[in-house]
Design a protein around this motif. Structure first.
Motif, PDB file in Angstrom:
ATOM      1  N   HIS A   1       4.129  -4.277  -5.260  1.00 33.88           N
ATOM      2  CA  HIS A   1       3.253  -3.862  -6.359  1.00 33.88           C
ATOM      3  C   HIS A   1       2.365  -2.694  -5.929  1.00 33.88           C
ATOM      4  O   HIS A   1       2.153  -1.748  -6.684  1.00 33.88           O
ATOM      5  CB  HIS A   1       2.390  -5.040  -6.822  1.00 33.88           C
ATOM      6  CG  HIS A   1       1.463  -4.692  -7.915  1.00 33.88           C
ATOM      7  ND1 HIS A   1       1.877  -4.522  -9.216  1.00 33.88           N
ATOM      8  CD2 HIS A   1       0.129  -4.454  -7.908  1.00 33.88           C
ATOM      9  CE1 HIS A   1       0.837  -4.193  -9.961  1.00 33.88           C
ATOM     10  NE2 HIS A   1      -0.237  -4.150  -9.186  1.00 33.88           N
ATOM     11  N   THR A   2       1.852  -2.748  -4.700  1.00 32.23           N
ATOM     12  CA  THR A   2       1.009  -1.670  -4.189  1.00 32.23           C
ATOM     13  C   THR A   2       1.781  -0.366  -4.107  1.00 32.23           C
ATOM     14  O   THR A   2       1.261   0.700  -4.451  1.00 32.23           O
ATOM     15  CB  THR A   2       0.437  -2.050  -2.804  1.00 32.23           C
ATOM     16  OG1 THR A   2      -0.283  -3.275  -2.932  1.00 32.23           O
ATOM     17  CG2 THR A   2      -0.477  -0.976  -2.273  1.00 32.23           C
ATOM     18  N   THR A   3       3.031  -0.418  -3.675  1.00 31.84           N
ATOM     19  CA  THR A   3       3.852   0.790  -3.594  1.00 31.84           C
ATOM     20  C   THR A   3       4.124   1.345  -4.987  1.00 31.84           C
ATOM     21  O   THR A   3       4.108   2.558  -5.192  1.00 31.84           O
ATOM     22  CB  THR A   3       5.175   0.505  -2.856  1.00 31.84           C
ATOM     23  OG1 THR A   3       4.886  -0.093  -1.594  1.00 31.84           O
ATOM     24  CG2 THR A   3       5.969   1.782  -2.638  1.00 31.84           C
ATOM     25  N   LEU A   4       4.370   0.483  -5.958  1.00 34.19           N
ATOM     26  CA  LEU A   4       4.575   0.930  -7.334  1.00 34.19           C
ATOM     27  C   LEU A   4       3.321   1.614  -7.868  1.00 34.19           C
ATOM     28  O   LEU A   4       3.395   2.685  -8.489  1.00 34.19           O
ATOM     29  CB  LEU A   4       4.979  -0.240  -8.221  1.00 34.19           C
ATOM     30  CG  LEU A   4       5.227   0.088  -9.695  1.00 34.19           C
ATOM     31  CD1 LEU A   4       6.334   1.123  -9.855  1.00 34.19           C
ATOM     32  CD2 LEU A   4       5.566  -1.183 -10.462  1.00 34.19           C
ATOM     33  N   GLU A   5       2.157   1.021  -7.641  1.00 35.09           N
ATOM     34  CA  GLU A   5       0.902   1.640  -8.087  1.00 35.09           C
ATOM     35  C   GLU A   5       0.673   2.966  -7.375  1.00 35.09           C
ATOM     36  O   GLU A   5       0.174   3.926  -7.975  1.00 35.09           O
ATOM     37  CB  GLU A   5      -0.278   0.691  -7.846  1.00 35.09           C
ATOM     38  CG  GLU A   5      -0.271  -0.518  -8.742  1.00 35.09           C
ATOM     39  CD  GLU A   5      -0.367  -0.158 -10.221  1.00 35.09           C
ATOM     40  OE1 GLU A   5      -1.127   0.756 -10.574  1.00 35.09           O
ATOM     41  OE2 GLU A   5       0.340  -0.797 -11.019  1.00 35.09           O
ATOM     42  N   LEU A   6       1.023   3.036  -6.101  1.00 34.81           N
ATOM     43  CA  LEU A   6       0.904   4.277  -5.345  1.00 34.81           C
ATOM     44  C   LEU A   6       1.813   5.352  -5.933  1.00 34.81           C
ATOM     45  O   LEU A   6       1.406   6.504  -6.097  1.00 34.81           O
ATOM     46  CB  LEU A   6       1.252   4.033  -3.873  1.00 34.81           C
ATOM     47  CG  LEU A   6       1.306   5.262  -2.975  1.00 34.81           C
ATOM     48  CD1 LEU A   6      -0.075   5.877  -2.834  1.00 34.81           C
ATOM     49  CD2 LEU A   6       1.859   4.873  -1.614  1.00 34.81           C
ATOM     50  N   LEU A   7       3.047   4.982  -6.275  1.00 32.57           N
ATOM     51  CA  LEU A   7       3.984   5.921  -6.888  1.00 32.57           C
ATOM     52  C   LEU A   7       3.408   6.456  -8.198  1.00 32.57           C
ATOM     53  O   LEU A   7       3.427   7.659  -8.443  1.00 32.57           O
ATOM     54  CB  LEU A   7       5.336   5.242  -7.123  1.00 32.57           C
ATOM     55  CG  LEU A   7       6.435   6.080  -7.762  1.00 32.57           C
ATOM     56  CD1 LEU A   7       6.807   7.267  -6.880  1.00 32.57           C
ATOM     57  CD2 LEU A   7       7.660   5.206  -8.025  1.00 32.57           C
ATOM     58  N   HIS A   8       2.868   5.560  -9.036  1.00 30.49           N
ATOM     59  CA  HIS A   8       2.221   5.986 -10.279  1.00 30.49           C
ATOM     60  C   HIS A   8       1.107   6.987 -10.007  1.00 30.49           C
ATOM     61  O   HIS A   8       1.022   8.046 -10.638  1.00 30.49           O
ATOM     62  CB  HIS A   8       1.587   4.783 -11.005  1.00 30.49           C
ATOM     63  CG  HIS A   8       2.490   4.062 -11.916  1.00 30.49           C
ATOM     64  ND1 HIS A   8       3.065   2.863 -11.574  1.00 30.49           N
ATOM     65  CD2 HIS A   8       2.899   4.325 -13.170  1.00 30.49           C
ATOM     66  CE1 HIS A   8       3.796   2.424 -12.575  1.00 30.49           C
ATOM     67  NE2 HIS A   8       3.717   3.303 -13.556  1.00 30.49           N
ATOM     68  N   ALA A   9       0.232   6.643  -9.088  1.00 32.36           N
ATOM     69  CA  ALA A   9      -0.949   7.457  -8.819  1.00 32.36           C
ATOM     70  C   ALA A   9      -0.594   8.829  -8.264  1.00 32.36           C
ATOM     71  O   ALA A   9      -1.145   9.855  -8.703  1.00 32.36           O
ATOM     72  CB  ALA A   9      -1.872   6.721  -7.853  1.00 32.36           C
TER      73      ALA A   9
END
Length: 134
Positions: free
Chosen positions: A64-72
């Protein structure tokens, strides 16, 4: 390190971490560029846990953290690039740069990121905002 580790379940929980590569995909991102034009896109990338210890102890949920990082990173970097880099001819270099930026930050918690790609990309969209005043 991959392998078998004995954990005594009566005083700690067991966390399973897969070291097999997997793909994550963003939801649709609608971005306004510095030029004032708008783009709509979705992106995906391959992730792989390279350090299970960091993946479990550095963040609550590494996927989930990697997905949020990708978004950001995409929202921040794409909104600031010159419009020419979003053209089909310049997109390959932009994707390489995005991969590097996301990979650098994800490495802090034991995740390797490769091959950021746009799943869909619509350039120069028109945005209509309907605002109701109560």
């Amino acid at each position: 390190e991959p392998g078998t580790y004995f954990v005594f379940p009566w005083f700690m929980s067991i966390h399973e971490v897969s070291v097999v590569p997997g793909m994550i995909t963003t939801a649709r991102l609608d971005l306004t560029l510095t030029s004032g034009k708008a783009v709509s896109l979705t992106a995906s990338c391959w992730i792989k846990v390279v350090d299970p210890y960091l993946a479990v102890t550095s963040v609550e949920d590494f996927e989930h953290t990697t997905l949020e990082l990708l978004h950001a990173v995409i929202a921040d970097r794409v909104s600031r690039v010159k419009h020419e880099r979003l053209e089909p001819e310049g997109r390959a270099a932009l994707l390489r740069d995005l991969t590097g930026w996301v990979a650098t930050e994800a490495a802090e918690y034991g995740v390797a990121v490769t091959k950021v790609r746009f799943s869909s990309f619509v350039d120069d969209i028109r945005v209509f905002r309907l605002i109701q005043d109560h």
